[in-house]
Design an enzyme around this catalytic site. Structure first.
Site, PDB file in Angstrom:
ATOM      1  CG  ASP A 140       3.436   8.189  11.804  1.00  0.00           C
ATOM      2  OD1 ASP A 140       2.235   8.044  11.510  1.00  0.00           O
ATOM      3  OD2 ASP A 140       4.344   7.537  11.260  1.00  0.00           O
TER       4      ASP A 140
ATOM      5  CB  SER B  46      -1.002  -0.030   1.157  1.00  0.00           C
ATOM      6  OG  SER B  46      -0.484   0.518   2.311  1.00  0.00           O
ATOM      7  CD1 TRP B  47       5.674   3.978   2.631  1.00  0.00           C
ATOM      8  CD2 TRP B  47       3.760   5.061   2.244  1.00  0.00           C
ATOM      9  NE1 TRP B  47       5.894   5.327   2.860  1.00  0.00           N
ATOM     10  CE2 TRP B  47       4.732   6.011   2.624  1.00  0.00           C
ATOM     11  CE3 TRP B  47       2.470   5.521   1.934  1.00  0.00           C
ATOM     12  CZ2 TRP B  47       4.457   7.384   2.718  1.00  0.00           C
ATOM     13  CZ3 TRP B  47       2.195   6.892   2.012  1.00  0.00           C
ATOM     14  CH2 TRP B  47       3.169   7.790   2.404  1.00  0.00           C
TER      15      TRP B  47
ATOM     16  NE  ARG C  47       6.688 -11.267  -1.484  1.00  0.00           N
ATOM     17  CZ  ARG C  47       6.572 -11.891  -0.342  1.00  0.00           C
ATOM     18  NH1 ARG C  47       7.550 -12.625   0.108  1.00  0.00           N
ATOM     19  NH2 ARG C  47       5.454 -11.785   0.362  1.00  0.00           N
TER      20      ARG C  47
ATOM     21  CG  ASN D 101       1.399  -0.954  13.644  1.00  0.00           C
ATOM     22  OD1 ASN D 101       2.007  -1.962  13.994  1.00  0.00           O
ATOM     23  ND2 ASN D 101       1.738  -0.258  12.567  1.00  0.00           N
TER      24      ASN D 101
ATOM     25  CE  LYS E 127       3.908   4.879  12.607  1.00  0.00           C
ATOM     26  NZ  LYS E 127       2.838   4.094  11.953  1.00  0.00           N
TER      27      LYS E 127
HETATM   28  N1  LIG Z   1       0.714   1.873   4.430  1.00  0.00           N
HETATM   29  C1  LIG Z   1       1.037   2.994   5.024  1.00  0.00           C
HETATM   30  O1  LIG Z   1       0.172   3.815   5.312  1.00  0.00           O
HETATM   31  C2  LIG Z   1       2.472   3.288   5.342  1.00  0.00           C
HETATM   32  C3  LIG Z   1       3.424   2.272   5.466  1.00  0.00           C
HETATM   33  N2  LIG Z   1       4.711   2.591   5.788  1.00  0.00           N
HETATM   34  C4  LIG Z   1       5.721   1.553   5.941  1.00  0.00           C
HETATM   35  O2  LIG Z   1       6.034   1.012   4.660  1.00  0.00           O
HETATM   36  C5  LIG Z   1       6.449  -0.352   4.776  1.00  0.00           C
HETATM   37  C6  LIG Z   1       5.617  -1.196   3.814  1.00  0.00           C
HETATM   38  O3  LIG Z   1       4.282  -1.109   4.278  1.00  0.00           O
HETATM   39  P1  LIG Z   1       3.003  -1.355   3.341  1.00  0.00           P
HETATM   40  O4  LIG Z   1       3.281  -1.016   1.920  1.00  0.00           O
HETATM   41  O5  LIG Z   1       1.895  -0.664   3.999  1.00  0.00           O
HETATM   42  O6  LIG Z   1       2.853  -2.926   3.493  1.00  0.00           O
HETATM   43  P2  LIG Z   1       1.841  -3.907   2.761  1.00  0.00           P
HETATM   44  O7  LIG Z   1       1.541  -4.978   3.727  1.00  0.00           O
HETATM   45  O8  LIG Z   1       0.738  -3.167   2.114  1.00  0.00           O
HETATM   46  O9  LIG Z   1       2.744  -4.494   1.580  1.00  0.00           O
HETATM   47  C7  LIG Z   1       3.953  -5.134   1.825  1.00  0.00           C
HETATM   48  C8  LIG Z   1       4.622  -5.392   0.485  1.00  0.00           C
HETATM   49  O10 LIG Z   1       5.909  -5.932   0.732  1.00  0.00           O
HETATM   50  C9  LIG Z   1       6.068  -7.081  -0.087  1.00  0.00           C
HETATM   51  N3  LIG Z   1       6.961  -8.053   0.547  1.00  0.00           N
HETATM   52  C10 LIG Z   1       6.742  -8.785   1.645  1.00  0.00           C
HETATM   53  N4  LIG Z   1       7.800  -9.566   1.896  1.00  0.00           N
HETATM   54  C11 LIG Z   1       8.689  -9.337   0.901  1.00  0.00           C
HETATM   55  C12 LIG Z   1       9.966  -9.852   0.569  1.00  0.00           C
HETATM   56  N5  LIG Z   1      10.555 -10.767   1.357  1.00  0.00           N
HETATM   57  N6  LIG Z   1      10.611  -9.360  -0.532  1.00  0.00           N
HETATM   58  C13 LIG Z   1      10.031  -8.439  -1.292  1.00  0.00           C
HETATM   59  N7  LIG Z   1       8.809  -7.903  -1.048  1.00  0.00           N
HETATM   60  C14 LIG Z   1       8.160  -8.367   0.033  1.00  0.00           C
HETATM   61  C15 LIG Z   1       4.681  -7.654  -0.236  1.00  0.00           C
HETATM   62  O11 LIG Z   1       4.655  -8.440  -1.402  1.00  0.00           O
HETATM   63  P3  LIG Z   1       3.503  -9.530  -1.685  1.00  0.00           P
HETATM   64  O12 LIG Z   1       2.329  -8.698  -2.104  1.00  0.00           O
HETATM   65  O13 LIG Z   1       4.106 -10.368  -2.762  1.00  0.00           O
HETATM   66  O14 LIG Z   1       3.283 -10.268  -0.381  1.00  0.00           O
HETATM   67  C16 LIG Z   1       3.844  -6.386  -0.365  1.00  0.00           C
HETATM   68  O15 LIG Z   1       3.836  -5.926  -1.697  1.00  0.00           O
HETATM   69  C17 LIG Z   1       6.266  -0.722   6.257  1.00  0.00           C
HETATM   70  O16 LIG Z   1       7.503  -0.618   6.922  1.00  0.00           O
HETATM   71  C18 LIG Z   1       5.295   0.346   6.763  1.00  0.00           C
HETATM   72  O17 LIG Z   1       5.474   0.614   8.144  1.00  0.00           O
HETATM   73  C19 LIG Z   1       5.113   3.875   5.942  1.00  0.00           C
HETATM   74  C20 LIG Z   1       4.205   4.900   5.808  1.00  0.00           C
HETATM   75  C21 LIG Z   1       2.825   4.686   5.533  1.00  0.00           C
HETATM   76  O1  LIG Z   2       2.849   4.628   9.210  1.00  0.00           O
HETATM   77  C1  LIG Z   2       1.689   4.759   8.900  1.00  0.00           C
HETATM   78  C2  LIG Z   2       1.053   6.064   8.814  1.00  0.00           C
HETATM   79  O2  LIG Z   2       1.943   7.115   8.995  1.00  0.00           O
HETATM   80  C3  LIG Z   2       0.865   3.571   8.634  1.00  0.00           C
HETATM   81  O3  LIG Z   2       0.469   3.049   9.843  1.00  0.00           O
HETATM   82  P1  LIG Z   2       0.125   1.496   9.961  1.00  0.00           P
HETATM   83  O4  LIG Z   2       1.356   0.772   9.493  1.00  0.00           O
HETATM   84  O5  LIG Z   2      -0.184   1.289  11.403  1.00  0.00           O
HETATM   85  O6  LIG Z   2      -1.044   1.263   9.068  1.00  0.00           O
END
Ligand SMILES: NC(=O)C1=CN([C@@H]2O[C@H](COP(=O)(O)OP(=O)(O)OC[C@H]3O[C@@H](n4cnc5c(N)ncnc54)[C@H](OP(=O)(O)O)[C@@H]3O)[C@@H](O)[C@H]2O)C=CC1
Ligand SMILES: O=C(CO)COP(=O)(O)O
Length: 309
Positions: free
Chosen positions: A218, A14-15, A35, A230, A165
């Site tokens: 955050d 999602s990010w 991946r 979370n 956070k």
């Molecule tokens: N969503 C948000 O609002 C925000 C998230 N973040 C941070 O961003 C990071 C990613 O979060 P988010 O995008 O939300 O997570 P999601 O759960 O939405 O997606 C995780 C992604 O990582 C991929 N993935 C998992 N394991 C592996 C691996 N071993 N190698 C390569 N790719 C892999 C997954 O692939 P697959 O689909 O194939 O499983 C999926 O595409 C986290 O650290 C989160 O804290 C930061 C700010 C905001």
């Molecule tokens: O980091 C985030 C917003 O700033 C996303 O929070 P969550 O990973 O808890 O969804």
């Protein structure tokens, strides 16, 4: 607009998708890698200006090694947007990228950025942590009237705010799942911030950074919104679900689950007092029920309200 700038985003979650939307809005050419697309090819790194990692922490080391093997140009700026700690090594994502790609300028991106709101075009702000020239370039490429970017040279503090956070968001979810109200949740956020400052300064961050977007900002977003994964995990635990059930009901990565355990062990080792984090860790390990953990926090000896650092 930046029609000539190219960005490679690692991570299709999602990010990663949301950052892709933001960069495209700025006129950047965006390449995405996940991946499911197989090996990361050298051609993906050709002529890029930014390499953005939006991976969960568990994926960072493996991908960083693969990127390093492809020898990106030293002109490419690395942007780490991961908010987690690697359990085995107690490393942050920036620590890992720094190890494998020491020649790249490295910044972190953090702040109150719930992806679903940003994808609706709602305004948000964030902070780019790192050395001034690189943070300015990222601000210029990604910053806009709807995504306002600040810079901060305290990269460690910016990264630690976003990591910590998540643990307090779980605590607030538990609070709300138990139906304990806004007063109790506000106390958890405020005292959680004290824990963040205490550990974050010990880890090398500056206290002032934690009162900014990546810390307090955050906390406010994720401790009060059911959009936060979370918070959702905590809420399900407060509702009496087991951890596996809570994780099953929560769609997406909740970095705070591992982070709580890692931070708890770190604080114990260094003699740092972080009672909320300790209770979150105890609940996640099913050593205490959510109700017992809350009671334990409230029954601690009275003390002066001090601010660390
Ligand atoms: N969503 C948000 O609002 C925000 C998230 N973040 C941070 O961003 C990071 C990613 O979060 P988010 O995008 O939300 O997570 P999601 O759960 O939405 O997606 C995780 C992604 O990582 C991929 N993935 C998992 N394991 C592996 C691996 N071993 N190698 C390569 N790719 C892999 C997954 O692939 P697959 O689909 O194939 O499983 C999926 O595409 C986290 O650290 C989160 O804290 C930061 C700010 C905001
Ligand atoms: O980091 C985030 C917003 O700033 C996303 O929070 P969550 O990973 O808890 O969804």
């Amino acid at each position: 607009m930046h029609p000539h700038s190219s960005v490679l985003i690692l991570g299709l979650g999602s990010w990663g998708q949301t950052l892709s939307y933001l960069f495209r809005q700025q006129g950047c050419a965006v390449r995405l890698w996940g991946r499911s697309q197989g090996a990361l090819g050298k051609d993906l790194l050709d002529n890029i200006d930014l390499l953005v990692s939006a991976l969960p922490i568990k994926a960072v080391r493996d991908v960083a090694q693969r990127v390093a093997a492809l020898q990106p140009s030293p002109d490419v700026i690395l942007v780490s947007a991961t908010k987690g700690l690697e359990a085995e090594t107690v490393s942050t994502a920036a620590d890992i990228w720094q190890t494998y790609c020491p020649n790249q300028a490295l910044v972190v991106l953090s702040g109150p950025n719930l992806a679903a709101e940003i994808q609706q075009g709602l305004p948000a702000a964030a902070v780019v942590g790192g050395q001034a020239t690189a943070t300015k370039q990222v601000q210029d490429l990604l910053g806009s009237a709807t995504f306002r970017l600040y810079s901060n040279e305290d990269r460690r503090g910016v990264e630690m705010g976003g990591i910590f956070k998540n643990v307090i968001a779980i605590a607030c979810g538990v609070n709300d799942g138990l139906g304990l109200g806004v007063n109790a949740r506000s106390a958890l956020i405020t005292r959680g911030l004290v824990e963040m400052v205490r550990v974050g300064c010990h880890w090398g961050g500056e206290a002032a950074t934690f009162y900014g977007l990546s810390g307090l900002g955050d906390l406010l977003a994720t401790c009060t919104s059911s959009l936060s994964r979370n918070y959702q995990v905590g809420w399900h635990l407060g509702q009496g679900k087991s951890l596996p059930q809570a994780l099953e009901l929560t769609h997406g990565t909740a970095e705070g689950v591992n982070t709580a355990l890692v931070l708890y062990r770190y604080a114990q080792h260094h003699g740092l007092e972080i009672p909320i984090t300790a209770m979150v860790a105890a609940v996640l390990q099913e050593q205490l029920t959510p109700q017992a953990a809350l009671t334990h926090l409230l029954e601690r000896p009275f003390k002066p309200e001090t601010t660390p650092c």
